[in-house]
Structure formats: structure tokens, C-alpha cells
Design a protein around this motif. Sequence first.
Motif, short mmCIF file in Angstrom:
data_model
loop_
_atom_site.label_atom_id
_atom_site.label_comp_id
_atom_site.label_asym_id
_atom_site.label_seq_id
_atom_site.Cartn_x
_atom_site.Cartn_y
_atom_site.Cartn_z
N GLN A 175 -7.95 -11.57 5.65
CA GLN A 175 -9.03 -12.22 6.39
C GLN A 175 -8.85 -11.99 7.90
O GLN A 175 -7.73 -11.95 8.40
CB GLN A 175 -9.05 -13.72 6.10
CG GLN A 175 -9.19 -14.06 4.61
CD GLN A 175 -10.48 -13.54 4.02
OE1 GLN A 175 -11.55 -13.70 4.61
NE2 GLN A 175 -10.38 -12.92 2.84
N VAL A 176 -9.97 -11.89 8.60
CA VAL A 176 -9.96 -11.59 10.04
C VAL A 176 -10.57 -12.77 10.81
O VAL A 176 -11.66 -13.23 10.46
CB VAL A 176 -10.76 -10.31 10.35
CG1 VAL A 176 -10.71 -9.97 11.84
CG2 VAL A 176 -10.24 -9.14 9.51
N PRO A 177 -9.90 -13.26 11.85
CA PRO A 177 -10.50 -14.32 12.67
C PRO A 177 -11.56 -13.74 13.61
O PRO A 177 -11.91 -12.56 13.51
CB PRO A 177 -9.30 -14.88 13.43
CG PRO A 177 -8.38 -13.71 13.57
CD PRO A 177 -8.55 -12.90 12.30
N ASN A 178 -12.02 -14.55 14.54
CA ASN A 178 -13.09 -14.15 15.46
C ASN A 178 -12.51 -13.32 16.61
O ASN A 178 -12.52 -13.74 17.78
CB ASN A 178 -13.80 -15.40 16.00
CG ASN A 178 -15.10 -15.07 16.69
OD1 ASN A 178 -15.75 -14.08 16.37
ND2 ASN A 178 -15.49 -15.90 17.65
N LEU A 179 -12.02 -12.14 16.27
CA LEU A 179 -11.37 -11.29 17.26
C LEU A 179 -12.37 -10.70 18.26
O LEU A 179 -13.51 -10.37 17.88
CB LEU A 179 -10.65 -10.13 16.57
CG LEU A 179 -9.44 -10.48 15.69
CD1 LEU A 179 -8.92 -9.23 14.99
CD2 LEU A 179 -8.33 -11.13 16.51
#
Length: 343
Positions: A175-179
Motif C-alpha cells: 500500500q502507498v500513502p499520499n506521497l
Amino acid sequence: MSLAGLLLGLSFSGLASAHFAAWHKGMYCLNGTIRGEDDPDTNAIVNPLFNLTKSDWWFHAYNGCNELPPAEGDFLELPANGNFTVELAVNRAFTTLSYGGVRVAAFGDGENYTNGLGGVDCITELNIHTQNESMAAGTAFAISYQSDMSAVTPENLVVFTTLYHTPWKRLATYQVPNLPACPENGCICAWGWVPNGCGEPNMYMQGYRCKVVGKTGSAALAPAAPATWCEGAPGSCTKGARQMIFWHQLDGNNIDVSGSDSHGDPKSPAYNSVLGFAEGAQTDIFMNDGTASATSVAPGRPTASGTPGVQNGAWSLWRCPWYAPWCLLFFLGGLVVSLVEDF
């Protein structure tokens, strides 16, 4: 490369099915360690790192993997607030990046283990450093907003996602955060794993050229600090952006543990709750809103097969050993498809 690094490389050169890497077209050392040659059976990047100088272990430098970037235009794409998938395997041959994917299976050694895998003793069929899936230590990805690997430091390489109970099966989704968006030439990413027992207490560090895609965030990442052991005491965990785990090397270590964990086993740092890493996207790694510019970055063109990690032109019949039966099957399958299309 130091003499120690060279000897380590030679000691592993004969192993065909040991240890793991996270395979993707955006990785360094995708084609092996001979510049200009594409080795579909390479396992150069999977060898663990232990008792090395930082100049050798940093981004797997001891065998030159840090100097072998992916093809121009190939990136590990990170959809902001989304997810991405890589292939955890012992050799590129057992991924979709070699031989048209005909040797892939549920696990990263080309096997399905339909009768089950794991139990109370360390697994020996697959060198995965665990007794079963529930005890797999966890893996992580980190990102540095530098386009040149020489500018990456432990402080600007921030862990942004973890996946508990891995490595286990071949496909692994993070999962990827709000990069925020990367610089024009992309970011540098790294995959890490520290096994929990069942063998040498080593570590893994693998490099990628990466970029954030989609609607990106407006907060820059904070400088990363070393994680600390905090099992059973969450108040003592390192808060905010954290570094990757570097341990049991000659220099450059950022953590040291002693004694036993809650199970009575020797403590081993890991990308899980024992160091305060939550599972999934790490959402506490950012500076204040407005420290980066929000934008929208279009993803690259889809892969030829739609399978995660497969690159267009990643494999062709001409790279296939003539004696390999799967190559004959691939050729015959392609011939049938061609005849049907012509008809």
C-alpha cells in the motif's frame, strides 16, 4: 568492491535457489551483473548482506548491482493512495520477467506446494528464513526524493510501506500513502527484509528507480530516524519517518538489540510491530501540508501482458536456451496464436 565483497559474491555464485528479492522491471540489477548482457536466470540480487562494510552492503554494492540501473524509462510506479505489486522470488527465472512467465507458480521458487508449506520447524524446501507464514518477519519499501543514487542517505531514505508476514508467496502487494511527486528524473526506492531467525542474522537491501503517479500529495517527507525496539511498549517506539533497518554489518548499523523477545527467542529487528512499524502505508512520515506541490502524474504505458512487473520486450525466444522444454512450449504457443490471428 572490496575483497570481502568479492569473496562473498564468489561464495554465493553456485546457489540457484537461495534467498529472495522483489522483482520488477524498475529494479537495479534486473539483468544480472554483466553489463550489456541479459541473464534470464540471474539471482545476483538475492544474496543476503552480512558482516560487510557500508561501501559493500549499501544498495548491494559488493557485486556491482548498485551500478546497474533499469532500462531507460522503466520505473517502479507508486500510485499515491493506491498499491503496487512485485514478485518475491529466488531467481528471475521464476517471475514473469523471464521465459514469458511459464515457470511462475504460487511461490517464488517455481513451486505451488499444494500439500502445504511450513510448520513448527524452519522451512528447508524454500530458503525463506521462517517456520510458517505467520512467523515471516515482514518486508518494506523506502523512498528517497533523489534521482541520483549517490545522493541517497539513510536520513532521506524513508520507509513508506510494510507488508507483514512476508516474504511468503510470489506476488506481494504493498500500500502507498499520499506521497508527493518525485523529481523529473524520478526517485530512488529500496526494498528491505530482515529475517527473524532460521539462519544467519543478515539483511537485504535492493534498489529501484521509482516514481509516484496519480494525484500526488502536498506534504514532503520528514527526515528519517532509526527505528528502536519497542515490542510491548508502543510509547517507546520511534515516531514519524523511520530509516530502513541496517544491522550486523561491519559499519553503518543503525540498530543493536540484545536479549529475548516475547516468544523467548533472540531479539531480531523487523519491519513489523517490534520496531513500531504499522502494517501497510506509513502515514506518519510527512512534514506539514504545503511543503510539496500537489500535482497529477500520469502512469506509464501498460505492460504487454498486464501482469505486475512484466516489461514490454522483457523476454524473447532468442534469449531462451534451446534445450529448455518450456522454451519449446512457448514457441509452439506463439506459433498457434500467430496462425489464429492470420486466419
